[in-house]
Write an enzyme that holds these catalytic residues in place. Sequence first.
Site, short mmCIF file in Angstrom:
data_model
loop_
_atom_site.label_atom_id
_atom_site.label_comp_id
_atom_site.label_asym_id
_atom_site.label_seq_id
_atom_site.Cartn_x
_atom_site.Cartn_y
_atom_site.Cartn_z
N ASN A 1 7.56 -28.52 38.88
CA ASN A 1 7.90 -27.42 39.78
C ASN A 1 7.66 -27.91 41.20
OD1 ASN A 1 8.12 -25.08 41.25
ND2 ASN A 1 6.36 -24.06 40.33
N LYS B 1 8.29 -26.46 43.92
CA LYS B 1 7.95 -25.38 44.85
C LYS B 1 8.77 -25.52 46.14
CE LYS B 1 3.52 -24.96 42.57
NZ LYS B 1 2.11 -24.60 42.63
N GLU C 1 2.57 -17.59 42.34
CA GLU C 1 2.84 -17.52 43.77
C GLU C 1 3.86 -16.41 44.07
OE1 GLU C 1 3.67 -21.69 44.07
OE2 GLU C 1 1.55 -22.07 43.71
N GLU D 1 -0.96 -20.55 33.51
CA GLU D 1 -1.40 -21.20 34.75
C GLU D 1 -2.53 -20.37 35.37
OE1 GLU D 1 2.01 -23.85 36.39
OE2 GLU D 1 2.13 -21.90 37.34
N GLY E 1 -3.18 -26.02 42.42
CA GLY E 1 -3.24 -26.68 43.73
C GLY E 1 -4.65 -26.82 44.27
N SER F 1 -3.19 -28.14 38.33
CA SER F 1 -3.81 -29.44 38.62
C SER F 1 -3.73 -30.43 37.47
CB SER F 1 -5.26 -29.26 39.09
OG SER F 1 -5.29 -28.48 40.28
#
Length: 250
Positions: free
Chosen positions: A9, A11, A98, A166, A172, A212
């Site tokens: 991904n 992003k 997100e 997730e 992150g 991560s």
Amino acid sequence: MRKKIVVGNWKMNKTVAEGRELASAIIEQLGEDVIDCEVGIAPAYPVLGEVGKVIENGDVRLVAQNCHYEDDGAYTGEVSTRMLDSLGCSYIIVGHSERRQYFGETNRTVNLRLKKALAEGMQVIMCIGETLEEREGGITESIVTSQVREGLADIDDLSGVVLAYEPVWAIGTGKTATPEQADAVHASIRATIRDMYGEAAAKELRIQYGGSVKPSNAVELFSMPNIDGGLIGGASLKADDFVAIVRAAG
Ligand code: 13P
């Protein structure tokens, strides 16, 4: 036996030229090796077309990061499933944390997007996961269960669905759930699916882990019984790291 699935991904990273370069490097590094793992990359919308051209003759899937739930119309800034289909996308990610955190997505809007993508004949990766506050409050399982139940409302057939667990606190941040922590949540998700759809569907459903994932922890995570691959953020922006993670799954 569930085939593992690893998706990068990207992003909001990579321009068209950078995306082309990264996709080419991934294809080159994967080479002709037979890898027993489904692989996908999810560039931002404006980059999908060019990355699609780079990967069009191979086995790497083109994945979109989101979609809208209407066919078309006055929805400035949104993108329809038909548009994504016309670019060659085979998977669409819905419900990324997100999106939930910054753009007001709820289980209901995630469910609408998921239904639209499936109706268009595309496959869906639905993301779920708890925040740090929720984990520390001991409500991880109830949060994830309601995300699964509400996100999959009105869906009878799970064959086009992949789930991605997730934990928000691991995205992150460099903090990864331990393989045991992640597997425990995956097992509880699978139990929810068993309850909703029966044993066969629960056995077949693929549940990716995201948060991560790196070359150094991928083998351990992917060897857990309920973890069927990964949704990779930061490490998917470097061809070497992403391909090492793919190899860890395959
Ligand atoms: P990181 O791998 O950067 O933690 O991101 C995970 C993620 O959000 C993938 O969708």
